[in-house]
Design a protein around this motif. Sequence first.
Motif, short mmCIF file in Angstrom:
data_model
loop_
_atom_site.label_atom_id
_atom_site.label_comp_id
_atom_site.label_asym_id
_atom_site.label_seq_id
_atom_site.Cartn_x
_atom_site.Cartn_y
_atom_site.Cartn_z
N ALA A 36 0.82 -1.21 0.00
CA ALA A 36 0.00 0.00 0.00
C ALA A 36 0.85 1.26 0.00
O ALA A 36 0.41 2.31 -0.46
N LYS A 50 3.64 1.75 -1.56
CA LYS A 50 4.56 1.91 -2.70
C LYS A 50 4.47 3.28 -3.39
O LYS A 50 5.50 3.86 -3.71
N PRO A 51 3.25 3.82 -3.59
CA PRO A 51 3.22 5.16 -4.19
C PRO A 51 3.95 6.20 -3.32
O PRO A 51 4.59 7.11 -3.85
N ARG A 101 6.59 1.56 -12.67
CA ARG A 101 5.14 1.71 -12.69
C ARG A 101 4.42 0.81 -11.69
O ARG A 101 3.33 1.12 -11.23
N HIS A 102 5.05 -0.31 -11.31
CA HIS A 102 4.34 -1.19 -10.36
C HIS A 102 4.16 -0.51 -9.02
O HIS A 102 3.31 -0.89 -8.22
N ALA A 103 5.00 0.52 -8.75
CA ALA A 103 4.90 1.21 -7.47
C ALA A 103 3.84 2.31 -7.52
O ALA A 103 3.58 2.97 -6.52
N ARG A 104 3.24 2.52 -8.68
CA ARG A 104 2.27 3.61 -8.81
C ARG A 104 0.85 3.08 -8.77
O ARG A 104 0.56 1.99 -9.27
N PHE A 105 -0.01 3.88 -8.21
CA PHE A 105 -1.44 3.61 -8.24
C PHE A 105 -1.86 3.57 -9.72
O PHE A 105 -1.24 4.20 -10.56
N ILE A 106 -2.93 2.86 -10.03
CA ILE A 106 -3.35 2.70 -11.42
C ILE A 106 -3.47 4.04 -12.14
O ILE A 106 -3.10 4.18 -13.31
N ARG A 125 -0.35 4.91 -13.64
CA ARG A 125 0.17 4.02 -14.68
C ARG A 125 -0.45 4.39 -16.02
O ARG A 125 0.16 4.23 -17.05
N ILE A 131 -9.23 6.67 -12.17
CA ILE A 131 -10.11 5.51 -12.28
C ILE A 131 -11.48 5.83 -11.69
O ILE A 131 -11.60 6.58 -10.70
N LEU A 156 6.40 -7.28 -14.28
CA LEU A 156 6.61 -7.71 -12.89
C LEU A 156 5.87 -6.78 -11.93
O LEU A 156 5.91 -5.56 -12.08
N TRP A 157 5.18 -7.37 -10.97
CA TRP A 157 4.41 -6.67 -9.93
C TRP A 157 3.20 -5.93 -10.50
O TRP A 157 2.67 -5.02 -9.89
N GLU A 158 2.76 -6.29 -11.70
CA GLU A 158 1.52 -5.71 -12.20
C GLU A 158 0.54 -6.82 -12.55
O GLU A 158 0.86 -8.01 -12.42
N ASP A 179 -6.00 -3.90 -11.88
CA ASP A 179 -5.42 -2.56 -11.77
C ASP A 179 -4.90 -2.26 -10.36
O ASP A 179 -4.48 -1.15 -10.06
N LEU A 207 -2.63 -2.49 -6.70
CA LEU A 207 -1.21 -2.53 -6.32
C LEU A 207 -0.89 -3.94 -5.87
O LEU A 207 -1.63 -4.54 -5.09
N THR A 220 -4.27 -5.20 -3.87
CA THR A 220 -5.19 -4.28 -3.23
C THR A 220 -6.09 -3.67 -4.29
O THR A 220 -5.60 -3.10 -5.27
N LEU A 249 -10.25 0.44 -6.06
CA LEU A 249 -11.40 1.31 -5.75
C LEU A 249 -11.52 1.63 -4.27
O LEU A 249 -11.59 2.80 -3.89
N ARG A 283 -8.15 -5.99 0.22
CA ARG A 283 -6.89 -6.66 -0.10
C ARG A 283 -7.09 -8.17 -0.08
O ARG A 283 -7.79 -8.69 0.79
#
Lengths: 809, 114
Positions: free
Chosen positions: A508, A510-511, A529-534, A537, A542, B23-25, B61, B63, B70, B73, B77
């Motif tokens: 949680a 990461k951002p 980008r994996h550390a960013r909220f959608i 990205r 959203i 990775l991680w997505e 979408d 994290l 997670t 919206l 989790r």
Amino acid sequence: MSSTGILVIGGGIAGQAVVEELRRRDAQVPLTMVCGEQAAPYDRVRLSHLLAGEADASELQLRPDAWYEDRQVELLLGRTVTALDPDRGTATLDDGRVLSFEQAAVTTGSDALMPPLPGLDLPGVHAFRDPADCEAITSAAAAGVKRAAVIGGGLLGLEAAYGLVQRGVEVTVVHLVDRLMERQLDAAAGALLLPAIQALGVEVLLEHATAELLPGDDGRVAGMRFASGAELPADLVVVSIGIRSRTDLARAAGLDVNRGVVVDDRLRTSHPRVVSVGECAEHRGIVHGIVAPIHEQAAVAADTLLGLTGPAYEGSVPTAKLKVMGIDLVTAGAATGPREVINADGDSYRKVIVDADGRAIGAVLVGDTRGHELLTDVVKRGKEVEDALALLVEASAATAEDLPDDAQVCNCNGVCKGEILDAVRVDGCASSREVMARTRAGTGCGSCKELVLDLVALATGGADEEPAYLCPCAKQTREQLVAAVREGELSSVSELTAACGAGRDCGACKPGLAYVVSEVAASRHREERHARFINDRVHANIQKDGTFSVIPRIRGGVTTPQELRRIADVAERHEVPMVKITGGQRIDLLGIRKEALPRIWEELGMPSGHAYAKSVRTVKTCVGTDFCRFGLGDAIATGIELERRMEGLYTPHKVKAAVSGCPRNCAESYVKDIGVVGIEGGWEIYVGGAAGSTIRRGDLLATVATREDAIAVSLTFLQYYREHGEHLERTHRFVERVGLETIQAAVLDEDSGEPERLRERFAIAKAACDPDPWLERHAPVNPKQFAELDTEPEPFTVIPPATTPEPVR
Amino acid sequence: MTAFADTETVTWIAVGAAADVPLWEGRRVTVEGQRIAVFHTDAGFHAVDGSCPHKQGPLQDGLVADDCVTCPLHGWRFSLGTGERIGGGPDDPSLRVYPVIVHDGELMLGLPDE
Ligand code: SRM
Ligand SMILES: Cc1cc2nc3c(=O)[nH]c(=O)nc-3n(C[C@H](O)[C@H](O)[C@H](O)COP(=O)(O)OP(=O)(O)OC[C@H]3O[C@@H](n4cnc5c(N)ncnc54)[C@H](O)[C@@H]3O)c2cc1C
Ligand code: SF4
Ligand code: FES
């Protein structure tokens, strides 16, 4: 007030509770509350804190004035209802006005019970019931009163005695029966309480019946004589022997009245139009003198008034806690009963009382109140207890986690555990302060505060508030992370995770980590980008259905006909479900599929407005000197330039700015993170303003002569916030935490060299940031950046950049 | 991947290139009208129901961390290993978990046979 409305008579905790429960169910029904006291409803419970010097009179009000305005609740302060006619639906006020109502709630509370003693009207004799009593008692103490007597050794009397001792007065508690708090305690518990009270410096006289209060030579009270003939000198006497329901109005209105106004299980009085709640109401022969039942009653009464069906009120289990004096004492329900299980040593006494059917009917805890929430809950529910001793032992070890979700945590405000957890999990409160502001849990007598803190920690995943961890899982604060990035010369979130474990467990944070790395490493930062909220990205916000919104940058809210035409064309071509003018002076296209984002951006040909990111959002402007007859500063040009200089930068939380041409403040500069206001001969810069879920007027950071200086100061402040703000801390909280003076020193004191260094680091950050991430449409970071495995991004033809039309100026 | 029960037989379906899930997505696939989210962690690939049981948030979408995702919206989790909700109540629904393997760079999703 229209005759369809509800009239609440009496603005105590009960009146307020009824109003809150009504508004929770119905935002429309006209509501008027007549408050006999001058003050808006306040927290009577906290008068004990006021007397003990632990609270200020200004902190007592239950809700700010704006609360009533926002919810359209009409308050009539300092007015009493002198006559009530339920049949006709009218109430007469002391100023002669007549209000009509459809239904009414009688919440007139009670008066302090005063015994019929000779000398009771002497100066120096006070009740302990309202702020005026507190004021009289504290000013007597301040005026040098030496010896005081408190008549009554119940909970309130003891708290009054403690308050006086705190103010350096010698105090004797005079009590009629053989133990303190006899209504809540058995003999053994009373025997344990007595020395604890004496240890606070309070004298206690048990089994003393006061017969008469004695005047001194100056005509003020000077002491008392007991039935035995013995005397006690005292130049201040506080009477606290109980309450007497205020029922005159109800009685004269023809309602059934006993000790209190008689109500049924729906809180209805003998007249169908009228309910009654609180210390004036009598239910099944019982008048409660504490707060918890009020909330239970108010919920049912609100249902009744609105014609809703809901659970009936079947009575309350009385509970008591000693507050302010540091003595651990909690009781619930009966003090004695058919079966009692006791766990005691010299310092503590813990007892559970069980009825003949094996159900818990009471608990008494003195000296060791661990697990009292659990025990109170068991008693309130009348649960069957197989092994009461095991229950006591289990309760000693119970933690916040063990409580059921519907166990009441805050008795004063009727808040249960589930509501506190939801405040964090659903409503997104991040600290106990926010949770307490939202739910009001812990804001009454304060005795449940520790539990509230535990529950907040539980819900936030063990996050201790002190210190505030950015990564609660790995217990890393922002400072620690900044140091790790700096010392290890780290350039990505992965490296930071490898170095200290932050971001590994739940992800949680990461951002937040991404922001820390980008801020410290600036030009070295390697975006992951994996550390960013959608949102970050795909550079769009959203929505609830998984689609996105697109808000292009419209600097200063200034656009052109060409730009508007292009937006309109795009919206039409893509059948955009909604086109909306935002609160940030720009245009939002809502309901866009992920796959359509790149194509829409291309067709718009405008840069990203960063409306989805924790970053610089907008700079709103007003028309200023360009057009306005009052304009003192060129708000449009200044705002556009400020936006250009700041855009693209990420920040601890979002940053919104505004530039207004004069103090009429049409661009709302006073309530922005950064607000610039034109004045005669220069500009003012405000910081830390807010008008979201919190309303705060910004603090004046500086007054400068030129537009260049106004922008420079704004940018220097922005960099200071970028470097020192906690993750998700808006500027209004940041400014309050750090303090304006500290900020002014860092941002304005040119001699120190720090402003210059801040500006240098700002320039580096600005050069390193991506001013328009929407350009990733031409070079996605991976083939499926804007698609799923089973979809493809919509193809588009590249449109050669049109010469950006200058805004009409 | 605990749902990969020995007794169950599964049909493997190719759902896309492994390289397309960074990775991680996560990314979504649709199999027989059903939305499934595929995630890439350092332990390999995971697949769970793609629609959050709370309010149908798009889980792909979300994290991703060690073993959980997670929802973007409202922050529910879920464990990627078991599909269970983390930090919720005992009655919260779980996500179904599907086995995934990589064959020749293709992601193969195992659907239990009827
Ligand atoms: C589009 C817009 C509403 C509108 O139609 O006007 C909007 C929409 C959202 N706002 Fe806002 N806010 C919008 C102007 C505002 C304003 C007014 C302003 O900017 O002058 C405020 C009050 C000022 C402020 O920022 O405090 C505002 C205070 C909030 C807050 C409360 C922040 C706070 O700390 O009090 C949130 C929640 C948050 O940030 O945690 C929020 C969050 C949101 C989010 C992003 C919620 C979310 O996370 O999904 C909304 C996205 C809706 C969507 O479906 O895309 N929005 N929001 C406005 C976009 C402005 C823009 O052009 O960028
Ligand atoms: C010092 C102190 C400490 C306390 N500590 C605790 C505690 O720790 N825990 C606990 O549970 N309880 C505690 N209590 C008890 C608690 O405060 C009361 O139970 C509660 O405040 C009663 O609320 P109420 O609204 O029923 O009555 P009240 O507070 O008496 O309010 C009634 C209001 O109605 C107004 N009114 C009356 N008649 C009219 C009329 N005709 N027209 C217009 N207005 C009218 C009055 O002016 C008053 O403002 C404490 C009380 C005191 C005094
Ligand atoms: S702030 Fe002043 S100058 Fe600007 S529009 Fe309003 S009144 Fe005019
Ligand atoms: S839809 Fe997933 S948390 Fe609400």
